[in-house]
Design a protein around this motif. Structure first.
Motif, short mmCIF file in Angstrom:
data_model
loop_
_atom_site.label_atom_id
_atom_site.label_comp_id
_atom_site.label_asym_id
_atom_site.label_seq_id
_atom_site.Cartn_x
_atom_site.Cartn_y
_atom_site.Cartn_z
N SER A 70 23.31 59.64 66.76
CA SER A 70 23.51 59.77 65.31
C SER A 70 22.97 61.10 64.78
O SER A 70 22.82 61.27 63.58
N ASN A 71 22.67 62.04 65.66
CA ASN A 71 22.21 63.36 65.24
C ASN A 71 23.27 64.02 64.36
O ASN A 71 24.48 63.84 64.57
N VAL A 72 22.82 64.80 63.41
CA VAL A 72 23.73 65.43 62.45
C VAL A 72 23.69 66.94 62.61
O VAL A 72 22.61 67.55 62.63
N PHE A 73 24.86 67.56 62.71
CA PHE A 73 24.99 69.01 62.74
C PHE A 73 25.58 69.43 61.40
O PHE A 73 26.77 69.21 61.14
N ALA A 74 24.76 70.04 60.56
CA ALA A 74 25.18 70.32 59.19
C ALA A 74 25.74 71.73 59.00
O ALA A 74 26.34 72.02 57.97
N TRP A 75 25.52 72.61 59.98
CA TRP A 75 26.00 73.97 59.80
C TRP A 75 27.53 74.03 60.01
O TRP A 75 28.16 73.06 60.43
N VAL A 118 29.04 67.54 60.24
CA VAL A 118 29.35 67.07 58.89
C VAL A 118 30.74 67.52 58.46
O VAL A 118 31.50 66.75 57.84
N THR A 119 31.11 68.75 58.80
CA THR A 119 32.40 69.28 58.37
C THR A 119 33.57 68.49 58.95
O THR A 119 34.56 68.28 58.26
N VAL A 120 33.46 68.07 60.20
CA VAL A 120 34.55 67.33 60.83
C VAL A 120 34.76 66.01 60.11
O VAL A 120 35.90 65.60 59.85
N ALA A 121 33.67 65.34 59.77
CA ALA A 121 33.78 64.08 59.03
C ALA A 121 34.34 64.30 57.64
O ALA A 121 35.24 63.58 57.18
N GLN A 122 33.84 65.31 56.93
CA GLN A 122 34.30 65.56 55.58
C GLN A 122 35.77 65.95 55.53
O GLN A 122 36.48 65.62 54.56
N ASP A 123 36.23 66.63 56.56
CA ASP A 123 37.64 67.05 56.61
C ASP A 123 38.56 65.96 57.17
O ASP A 123 39.77 66.17 57.29
N HIS A 124 37.96 64.82 57.54
CA HIS A 124 38.72 63.68 58.09
C HIS A 124 39.52 64.09 59.32
O HIS A 124 40.67 63.71 59.49
N GLU A 125 38.87 64.87 60.20
CA GLU A 125 39.56 65.37 61.38
C GLU A 125 38.94 64.90 62.69
O GLU A 125 39.23 65.47 63.74
N LEU A 126 38.15 63.85 62.63
CA LEU A 126 37.59 63.33 63.87
C LEU A 126 38.69 62.85 64.81
O LEU A 126 38.53 62.88 66.03
N GLY A 127 39.82 62.45 64.25
CA GLY A 127 40.95 62.02 65.08
C GLY A 127 41.52 63.13 65.93
O GLY A 127 42.31 62.86 66.86
N ASN A 128 41.12 64.38 65.67
CA ASN A 128 41.58 65.49 66.50
C ASN A 128 40.81 65.59 67.81
O ASN A 128 41.16 66.40 68.67
N VAL A 129 39.75 64.82 67.94
CA VAL A 129 39.06 64.69 69.22
C VAL A 129 39.78 63.59 69.98
O VAL A 129 39.67 62.41 69.66
#
Length: 480
Positions: free
Chosen positions: A228-233, A286-297
């Motif tokens: 659950s680590n968060v990468f905010a940059w 954080v950016t991947v979640a906010q952009d709703h692009e986790l499905g690209n993994v």
């Protein structure tokens, strides 16, 4: 870190290529797909140390290495006080420890002679094979590799004929350095974001530099889930999303060695597209979640093969292996080569080949010997040299690129090609963070455009036999 590498700064000076690099506008007329295939844990000298024309292992006129790497008495060896690099025909290797402390020790102030000393300190042999798919084979490989000191062994065309064939037909890079002086987690973070850090919150300004990032260590004492680590940059997918540039992160189906900070082996864990792990950092951003692009993994190389066949490759692809085909010790070299060959064949035989470049590299040195001291660009690196190839119909054939490069060059190339030269720069990208360096702008960094010639007749596909169908079967069957 700076003291350990200070003796090698001069090694970073760019070397002239004698070939004018095309500009990004010209490249955009020919290249519409960038595919970065990232394998695991090999140094340049381990794979291409005897490749003609490359900056390889120093040899005398009789072909005998002129260097002899000191041995630690802690290793339990019964041979001489030092070992010269030697041809190692074995498919399974042990390598050596490869965390931040190991990088400092291996480089040893520029002497490049700490590999076997560090192996004596950190070599763990068969004790690290618990939980591996085949623990008996793992134990045999690790014990045998440690016994012969294979961290200073090297392979030749005899063991990796396809990789050498790609080098002869396309472009080999002999000064590609891992972007950081550390292990896989940090390398994969740099690959997608140009930084490795630890963040206290979802605010990018809360992040602090950390190139030894350890998923398990981050959660110790907190009761938090290590995943659950968060990468905010800011990462590169943020810029791609803002510009409407398509991307996918193809993740091998199977396991990865979720080791702590460069440990040589450890029990494997499943690779999952929506779960943060050392080879899959994007779910933590954080950016991947906010952009709703986790499905690209995307889980499974079968999707990549289908996209290649159908001509639906995205503009930017990262391709990450499962453990068995990663070449990460104790896994075999042949299976990894077969897996890579299968992917390259699929792209070459698909409709996108004419507009594609494949960048093939290995994420860190894996404890294996290399004789070139890395240049210093900031407190994070560069790290040690790794093998790297450019495979494209527009690559300069039979060319050895001597420019100083790192994975930062991939981001720079993508930014120049698709983003008008925008950078992951906290002063301009709209998401300020305290990263120490805008890596794409480091003066020593070479230009990948130099590896292309868009005036040449496009090179035809070089379809090779994978020689090991088991590697593909493993991937398509979900790692079973």
């Amino acid at each position: 870190m700076l003291l350990a590498l200070a003796g090698t700064a001069a090694c970073g000076a760019p070397r002239p290529s004698g070939h004018p690099a095309p500009d990004a506008g010209t490249a955009a007329d020919f290249i519409r797909h960038v595919v970065v295939i990232m394998q695991e844990n090999r140094s340049f000298d381990d794979y291409f140390g005897t490749f003609p024309g490359a900056d390889g292992i120093p040899m005398d006129d009789a072909g005998v290495p002129t260097v002899c790497v000191p041995v630690s008495g802690d290793g339990g060896w019964d041979f001489a006080d030092c070992v010269r690099p030697f041809h190692d025909p074995h498919d399974y290797n042990a390598g050596g420890p490869h965390g931040e402390a190991d990088a400092i020790a291996d480089v040893n102030g520029g002497a490049m002679n700490g590999f076997l000393v560090q192996l004596g300190v950190g070599g763990i042999g068969s004790s690290g094979c618990t939980g591996q798919t085949n623990p008996a084979a793992c134990a045999d490989a690790m014990d045998a590799g440690l016994a012969r000191g294979d961290a200073v062994g090297y392979h030749t065309e005899a063991e990796i004929p396809n990789y050498w064939a790609y080098a002869r037909a396309f472009t080999l890079q002999d000064a590609m350095f891992e972007p950081n002086s550390s292990w896989s987690m940090a390398a994969h973070l740099f690959l997608v974001s140009e930084w490795s850090a630890r963040c206290a919150s979802t605010d990018p300004d809360s992040c602090v530099n950390d190139q030894s990032y350890d998923l398990g260590e981050a959660a110790k004492g907190s009761g938090d889930d290590p995943k659950s680590n968060v990468f905010a940059w800011t990462d590169l997918t943020y810029l791609l999303h803002q510009a409407g540039v398509s991307w996918r992160y193809y993740l091998g189906q199977g396991d990865e060695p979720d080791c702590d900070d460069g440990a040589m082996t450890c029990p494997p864990v499943p690779l999952q597209g929506d779960t943060l792990s050392i080879w899959n950092p994007l779910p933590g951003f954080v950016t991947v979640a906010q952009d709703h692009e986790l499905g690209n993994v995307v889980e499974g190389v079968d999707q990549l093969l289908l996209d290649a066949k159908d001509g639906t490759l995205p503009a930017v692809s990262w391709v990450i292996p499962a453990n068995q085909v990663s070449e990460h010790p104790p896994n075999g070299v042949a299976e990894g080569q077969a897996y890579v060959t299968t992917i390259v064949n699929a792209i070459m035989q698909g409709p996108d080949w004419s507009s594609t470049v494949i960048f093939l590299a290995w994420d860190d040195w894996g404890g294996f010997y290399d004789h070139v001291g890395p240049p210093i660009v900031d407190e994070n690196g560069y790290g040690l040299r790794v093998p790297a190839l450019v495979i494209s119909p527009w690559a300069r054939p039979g060319y050895v690129d001597h420019q100083t490069l790192s994975f930062d060059a991939y981001a720079k190339f993508i930014e120049d090609l698709f983003l008008g030269g925008q950078r992951l720069d906290p002063t301009t990208d709209g998401r300020p963070d305290p990263r120490p360096t805008v890596r794409e702008e480091v003066p020593v960094l070479g230009d990948l455009m130099n590896d292309f010639d868009f005036s040449q007749k496009p090179l035809p596909p070089l379809v090779l036999s994978p020689n090991d169908s088991a590697a593909l079967d493993y991937q398509l069957d979900g790692g079973s």
